[in-house]
Design a protein around this motif. Structure first.
Motif, PDB file in Angstrom:
ATOM      1  N   THR A 238       0.916  -1.110  -0.061  1.00  0.00           N
ATOM      2  CA  THR A 238       0.029  -0.031   0.067  1.00  0.00           C
ATOM      3  C   THR A 238       0.675   1.225  -0.094  1.00  0.00           C
ATOM      4  O   THR A 238       0.568   2.137  -0.788  1.00  0.00           O
ATOM      5  CB  THR A 238      -0.976   0.029   1.414  1.00  0.00           C
TER       6      THR A 238
ATOM      7  N   ARG B  48     -10.338   6.848   0.143  1.00  0.00           N
ATOM      8  CA  ARG B  48     -10.004   8.163  -0.703  1.00  0.00           C
ATOM      9  C   ARG B  48      -9.332   7.722  -1.811  1.00  0.00           C
ATOM     10  O   ARG B  48      -9.715   8.550  -2.903  1.00  0.00           O
ATOM     11  CB  ARG B  48      -8.755   8.852   0.450  1.00  0.00           C
ATOM     12  N   GLU B  49      -8.746   6.707  -1.921  1.00  0.00           N
ATOM     13  CA  GLU B  49      -8.168   6.319  -3.270  1.00  0.00           C
ATOM     14  C   GLU B  49      -9.387   6.029  -4.353  1.00  0.00           C
ATOM     15  O   GLU B  49      -9.141   6.163  -5.545  1.00  0.00           O
ATOM     16  CB  GLU B  49      -7.341   5.233  -3.146  1.00  0.00           C
TER      17      GLU B  49
ATOM     18  N   ARG C 273     -10.686   9.155  -5.620  1.00  0.00           N
ATOM     19  CA  ARG C 273      -9.712   9.999  -6.298  1.00  0.00           C
ATOM     20  C   ARG C 273      -9.802   9.736  -7.879  1.00  0.00           C
ATOM     21  O   ARG C 273     -10.206   8.558  -8.333  1.00  0.00           O
ATOM     22  CB  ARG C 273      -8.221   9.552  -6.002  1.00  0.00           C
TER      23      ARG C 273
ATOM     24  N   VAL D  69      -7.817   5.373   3.953  1.00  0.00           N
ATOM     25  CA  VAL D  69      -7.058   5.423   2.665  1.00  0.00           C
ATOM     26  C   VAL D  69      -7.676   4.819   1.295  1.00  0.00           C
ATOM     27  O   VAL D  69      -7.841   5.237   0.389  1.00  0.00           O
ATOM     28  CB  VAL D  69      -5.660   4.795   2.932  1.00  0.00           C
TER      29      VAL D  69
ATOM     30  N   ARG E  65       1.495   6.692  -6.459  1.00  0.00           N
ATOM     31  CA  ARG E  65       0.128   7.512  -6.825  1.00  0.00           C
ATOM     32  C   ARG E  65      -0.711   6.547  -7.853  1.00  0.00           C
ATOM     33  O   ARG E  65      -1.426   6.747  -8.907  1.00  0.00           O
ATOM     34  CB  ARG E  65       0.340   8.812  -7.768  1.00  0.00           C
ATOM     35  N   ASN E  66      -0.681   5.081  -7.682  1.00  0.00           N
ATOM     36  CA  ASN E  66      -1.461   4.094  -8.064  1.00  0.00           C
ATOM     37  C   ASN E  66      -2.524   3.911  -7.290  1.00  0.00           C
ATOM     38  O   ASN E  66      -2.653   3.617  -6.237  1.00  0.00           O
ATOM     39  CB  ASN E  66      -0.485   2.923  -8.065  1.00  0.00           C
ATOM     40  N   ARG E  67      -3.803   3.877  -8.292  1.00  0.00           N
ATOM     41  CA  ARG E  67      -5.025   3.701  -7.575  1.00  0.00           C
ATOM     42  C   ARG E  67      -5.298   2.263  -7.077  1.00  0.00           C
ATOM     43  O   ARG E  67      -6.234   2.103  -6.370  1.00  0.00           O
ATOM     44  CB  ARG E  67      -6.280   3.985  -8.571  1.00  0.00           C
ATOM     45  N   ASN E  68      -4.477   1.376  -7.478  1.00  0.00           N
ATOM     46  CA  ASN E  68      -4.560  -0.055  -6.936  1.00  0.00           C
ATOM     47  C   ASN E  68      -4.489   0.110  -5.351  1.00  0.00           C
ATOM     48  O   ASN E  68      -4.677  -1.091  -4.577  1.00  0.00           O
ATOM     49  CB  ASN E  68      -3.707  -1.148  -7.379  1.00  0.00           C
ATOM     50  N   ALA E  69      -3.645   0.934  -5.053  1.00  0.00           N
ATOM     51  CA  ALA E  69      -3.546   1.368  -3.220  1.00  0.00           C
ATOM     52  C   ALA E  69      -4.682   1.027  -2.616  1.00  0.00           C
ATOM     53  O   ALA E  69      -4.757   0.710  -1.513  1.00  0.00           O
ATOM     54  CB  ALA E  69      -2.873   2.650  -3.071  1.00  0.00           C
ATOM     55  N   ALA E  70      -6.179   1.213  -3.317  1.00  0.00           N
ATOM     56  CA  ALA E  70      -7.105   1.017  -2.420  1.00  0.00           C
ATOM     57  C   ALA E  70      -7.511  -0.389  -2.349  1.00  0.00           C
ATOM     58  O   ALA E  70      -7.832  -0.750  -1.003  1.00  0.00           O
ATOM     59  CB  ALA E  70      -8.401   1.588  -3.494  1.00  0.00           C
TER      60      ALA E  70
ATOM     61  N   LEU F  10       0.581   3.814  -2.812  1.00  0.00           N
ATOM     62  CA  LEU F  10       0.607   5.315  -2.648  1.00  0.00           C
ATOM     63  C   LEU F  10       1.606   6.301  -3.028  1.00  0.00           C
ATOM     64  O   LEU F  10       1.392   7.456  -3.549  1.00  0.00           O
ATOM     65  CB  LEU F  10       0.319   5.465  -1.084  1.00  0.00           C
TER      66      LEU F  10
END
Length: 164
Positions: A97, A160-161, A164, A157, A104-109, A101
């Motif tokens: 994660t 939020r992701e 985004r 987090v 800035r990769n959305r897969n962090a969600a 983050l």
């Protein structure tokens, strides 16, 4: 004492699946799309929603069966491996994660959700398997001050992701 509850559930689940297939076939015939080619069904959730509902339909009665049949205590083998594995999985999810983050990769969600879920599971099993006294107090303290707040942070987090 025997029960036919699982058989009734199988019958109801089978009927629900049969109804769903019949509805889909009727839609294809009505829309003139029955030409032998397979196409993805365009419905909210589609197959994933059906699989998730099936899992829930099977697991809820299974929980009742476990509640009625599992012993209240059990000596576990591979105790260290179990706890080390859970903590390693949590660390990997949290580390991944952080990396995603940073990139800035959305897969962090996804990894944040996994980390939060693992933290909640860790807290649950720590508290529910701890012996009475100091061990349980320590487990509760760790769950309330560390694991559950960190899980909430991970879920925030993830949310939020997703926005985004």
């Amino acid at each position: 004492m025997t029960t036919t509850f699982p058989d009734e559930l199988d019958t109801r689940l089978g009927d629900a699946i049969d109804d769903r297939v019949a509805d889909a076939l009727e839609d294809y015939i009505t829309e003139g799309r029955l030409d032998g080619r397979i196409r993805a069904r365009r419905s909210p959730g589609g197959l994933a929603a059906m699989v998730a509902a099936g899992v829930a339909a099977v697991l809820l009665p299974w929980c009742l069966i476990l509640a009625a049949t599992l012993p209240s205590t059990y000596e576990a083998g591979h105790w260290k491996l179990t706890w080390i594995g859970l903590d390693c999985a949590t660390a990997i999810a949290a580390g991944l994660t952080a990396y995603l983050l940073h990139k800035r990769n959305r897969n962090a969600a996804l990894t944040a959700m996994a980390a939060g879920t693992l933290l909640v599971a860790d807290a649950w099993f720590d508290v529910s398997t701890a012996a009475a006294g100091f061990d349980r107090t320590l487990s509760l303290t760790e769950a309330l001050l560390l694991e559950l707040p960190l899980a909430v942070c991970a879920f925030v987090v993830a949310a939020r992701e997703l926005r985004r």
